[in-house]
Design a protein around this motif. Sequence first.
Motif, PDB file in Angstrom:
ATOM      1  N   GLU A   1      63.927  56.407  30.374  1.00  0.00           N
ATOM      2  CA  GLU A   1      62.590  56.318  30.976  1.00  0.00           C
ATOM      3  C   GLU A   1      62.086  54.875  31.004  1.00  0.00           C
ATOM      4  OE1 GLU A   1      59.822  58.990  29.159  1.00  0.00           O
ATOM      5  OE2 GLU A   1      61.161  60.703  29.401  1.00  0.00           O
ATOM      6  N   GLN A   2      62.327  54.147  29.940  1.00  0.00           N
ATOM      7  CA  GLN A   2      61.885  52.751  29.877  1.00  0.00           C
ATOM      8  C   GLN A   2      62.646  51.894  30.888  1.00  0.00           C
ATOM      9  OE1 GLN A   2      62.759  52.346  25.754  1.00  0.00           O
ATOM     10  NE2 GLN A   2      60.845  53.311  25.105  1.00  0.00           N
ATOM     11  N   VAL A   3      63.932  52.162  31.046  1.00  0.00           N
ATOM     12  CA  VAL A   3      64.741  51.428  32.028  1.00  0.00           C
ATOM     13  C   VAL A   3      64.228  51.712  33.433  1.00  0.00           C
ATOM     14  CG1 VAL A   3      67.046  51.247  33.070  1.00  0.00           C
ATOM     15  CG2 VAL A   3      66.808  51.320  30.580  1.00  0.00           C
ATOM     16  N   ARG A   4      64.011  52.975  33.756  1.00  0.00           N
ATOM     17  CA  ARG A   4      63.507  53.353  35.082  1.00  0.00           C
ATOM     18  C   ARG A   4      62.147  52.715  35.357  1.00  0.00           C
ATOM     19  NH1 ARG A   4      67.204  54.047  38.241  1.00  0.00           N
ATOM     20  NH2 ARG A   4      68.725  55.521  37.517  1.00  0.00           N
ATOM     21  N   HIS A   5      61.274  52.770  34.368  1.00  0.00           N
ATOM     22  CA  HIS A   5      59.943  52.173  34.523  1.00  0.00           C
ATOM     23  C   HIS A   5      60.068  50.669  34.792  1.00  0.00           C
ATOM     24  CE1 HIS A   5      55.660  51.446  33.841  1.00  0.00           C
ATOM     25  NE2 HIS A   5      56.056  50.391  33.150  1.00  0.00           N
ATOM     26  N   ALA A   6      60.904  49.992  34.018  1.00  0.00           N
ATOM     27  CA  ALA A   6      61.059  48.551  34.182  1.00  0.00           C
ATOM     28  C   ALA A   6      61.622  48.203  35.552  1.00  0.00           C
ATOM     29  CB  ALA A   6      61.961  47.992  33.084  1.00  0.00           C
ATOM     30  N   LEU A   7      62.607  48.973  36.013  1.00  0.00           N
ATOM     31  CA  LEU A   7      63.185  48.697  37.331  1.00  0.00           C
ATOM     32  C   LEU A   7      62.160  48.904  38.441  1.00  0.00           C
ATOM     33  CD1 LEU A   7      66.706  50.279  36.874  1.00  0.00           C
ATOM     34  CD2 LEU A   7      66.183  47.859  37.212  1.00  0.00           C
ATOM     35  N   ASP A   8      61.257  49.844  38.246  1.00  0.00           N
ATOM     36  CA  ASP A   8      60.251  50.127  39.266  1.00  0.00           C
ATOM     37  C   ASP A   8      59.046  49.193  39.209  1.00  0.00           C
ATOM     38  OD1 ASP A   8      61.814  52.203  40.194  1.00  0.00           O
ATOM     39  OD2 ASP A   8      60.723  53.749  39.072  1.00  0.00           O
ATOM     40  N   HIS A   9      58.729  48.649  38.020  1.00  0.00           N
ATOM     41  CA  HIS A   9      57.462  47.925  37.871  1.00  0.00           C
ATOM     42  C   HIS A   9      57.565  46.511  37.316  1.00  0.00           C
ATOM     43  CE1 HIS A   9      55.350  51.605  38.800  1.00  0.00           C
ATOM     44  NE2 HIS A   9      56.098  52.234  37.904  1.00  0.00           N
ATOM     45  N   ALA A  10      58.736  46.037  36.967  1.00  0.00           N
ATOM     46  CA  ALA A  10      58.862  44.734  36.308  1.00  0.00           C
ATOM     47  C   ALA A  10      58.339  43.579  37.163  1.00  0.00           C
ATOM     48  CB  ALA A  10      60.315  44.473  35.913  1.00  0.00           C
ATOM     49  N   TRP A  11      58.500  43.687  38.449  1.00  0.00           N
ATOM     50  CA  TRP A  11      58.099  42.562  39.304  1.00  0.00           C
ATOM     51  C   TRP A  11      56.790  42.830  40.028  1.00  0.00           C
ATOM     52  CZ3 TRP A  11      63.082  44.351  38.715  1.00  0.00           C
ATOM     53  CH2 TRP A  11      63.917  43.505  38.014  1.00  0.00           C
ATOM     54  N   ASP A  12      56.034  43.852  39.592  1.00  0.00           N
ATOM     55  CA  ASP A  12      54.696  44.083  40.144  1.00  0.00           C
ATOM     56  C   ASP A  12      53.813  42.910  39.732  1.00  0.00           C
ATOM     57  OD1 ASP A  12      55.676  46.498  40.942  1.00  0.00           O
ATOM     58  OD2 ASP A  12      54.522  47.696  39.508  1.00  0.00           O
ATOM     59  N   GLU A  13      52.856  42.581  40.580  1.00  0.00           N
ATOM     60  CA  GLU A  13      51.979  41.463  40.256  1.00  0.00           C
ATOM     61  C   GLU A  13      51.080  41.751  39.073  1.00  0.00           C
ATOM     62  OE1 GLU A  13      50.074  39.345  43.291  1.00  0.00           O
ATOM     63  OE2 GLU A  13      51.717  39.595  44.691  1.00  0.00           O
ATOM     64  N   ASP A  14      50.771  43.026  38.850  1.00  0.00           N
ATOM     65  CA  ASP A  14      49.888  43.383  37.732  1.00  0.00           C
ATOM     66  C   ASP A  14      50.692  43.971  36.570  1.00  0.00           C
ATOM     67  OD1 ASP A  14      50.596  45.658  39.098  1.00  0.00           O
ATOM     68  OD2 ASP A  14      48.672  46.652  38.835  1.00  0.00           O
ATOM     69  N   ALA A  15      51.979  43.623  36.482  1.00  0.00           N
ATOM     70  CA  ALA A  15      52.822  44.134  35.391  1.00  0.00           C
ATOM     71  C   ALA A  15      52.267  43.643  34.062  1.00  0.00           C
ATOM     72  CB  ALA A  15      54.258  43.674  35.556  1.00  0.00           C
ATOM     73  N   PRO A  16      52.157  44.531  33.096  1.00  0.00           N
ATOM     74  CA  PRO A  16      51.605  44.127  31.801  1.00  0.00           C
ATOM     75  C   PRO A  16      52.557  43.186  31.076  1.00  0.00           C
ATOM     76  CG  PRO A  16      52.468  46.354  31.671  1.00  0.00           C
ATOM     77  CD  PRO A  16      52.567  45.934  33.103  1.00  0.00           C
ATOM     78  N   SER A  17      51.986  42.279  30.320  1.00  0.00           N
ATOM     79  CA  SER A  17      52.819  41.378  29.509  1.00  0.00           C
ATOM     80  C   SER A  17      52.668  41.771  28.050  1.00  0.00           C
ATOM     81  CB  SER A  17      52.407  39.926  29.715  1.00  0.00           C
ATOM     82  OG  SER A  17      51.091  39.744  29.275  1.00  0.00           O
ATOM     83  N   VAL A  18      53.705  41.502  27.301  1.00  0.00           N
ATOM     84  CA  VAL A  18      53.714  41.847  25.884  1.00  0.00           C
ATOM     85  C   VAL A  18      53.241  40.618  25.100  1.00  0.00           C
ATOM     86  CG1 VAL A  18      55.173  42.526  23.968  1.00  0.00           C
ATOM     87  CG2 VAL A  18      55.571  43.466  26.226  1.00  0.00           C
ATOM     88  N   PRO A  19      52.353  40.796  24.139  1.00  0.00           N
ATOM     89  CA  PRO A  19      51.864  39.645  23.368  1.00  0.00           C
ATOM     90  C   PRO A  19      52.951  38.999  22.556  1.00  0.00           C
ATOM     91  CG  PRO A  19      50.892  41.698  22.532  1.00  0.00           C
ATOM     92  CD  PRO A  19      51.739  42.035  23.715  1.00  0.00           C
TER      93      PRO A  19
END
Length: 159
Positions: free
Chosen positions: A141-159
Amino acid sequence: MFAPADSDATPRDDAIRLLARREYSRAELEARLTAKGHDSAAVAESLDALADEGLQSDARFAESFLRSRILRGQGPLKIRVELSRRGIERELVRSAMAEQEADWFALACETLCRRFSGPGDSPRERARRERFLAGRGFDFEQVRHALDHAWDEDAPSVP
């Protein structure tokens, strides 16, 4: 790997020297001290005393290890395996993971963005990105989410 134990150095002394550099799990310390030539019973007694004094803690080791692996961009599956390999009990691993409250989906996105500039044009490139994240210890699920949303402009960043 290690030289035989000095006649003057006790298992406690050697353990404290090791712990002065970084946190160690009890199992790691036990293996290192035994490899140095210390008696197993003396090692166990010393490690019990260090734990009672709060100088060695598997819980503290697990928290420290978890933080360092998150900063490296590793996922929960790989971290769990590494902690158990270092002798940390399942319940302690579960507790440390729950306390950390990491956003594994955001971490997967950030890790993918750091390594690749885009989602890939071909199925082969996309599979390469999937393998990369799976190798880092992220679940499906995490892999699928990352492939779908990693390059979105509003992708969350990790502190």
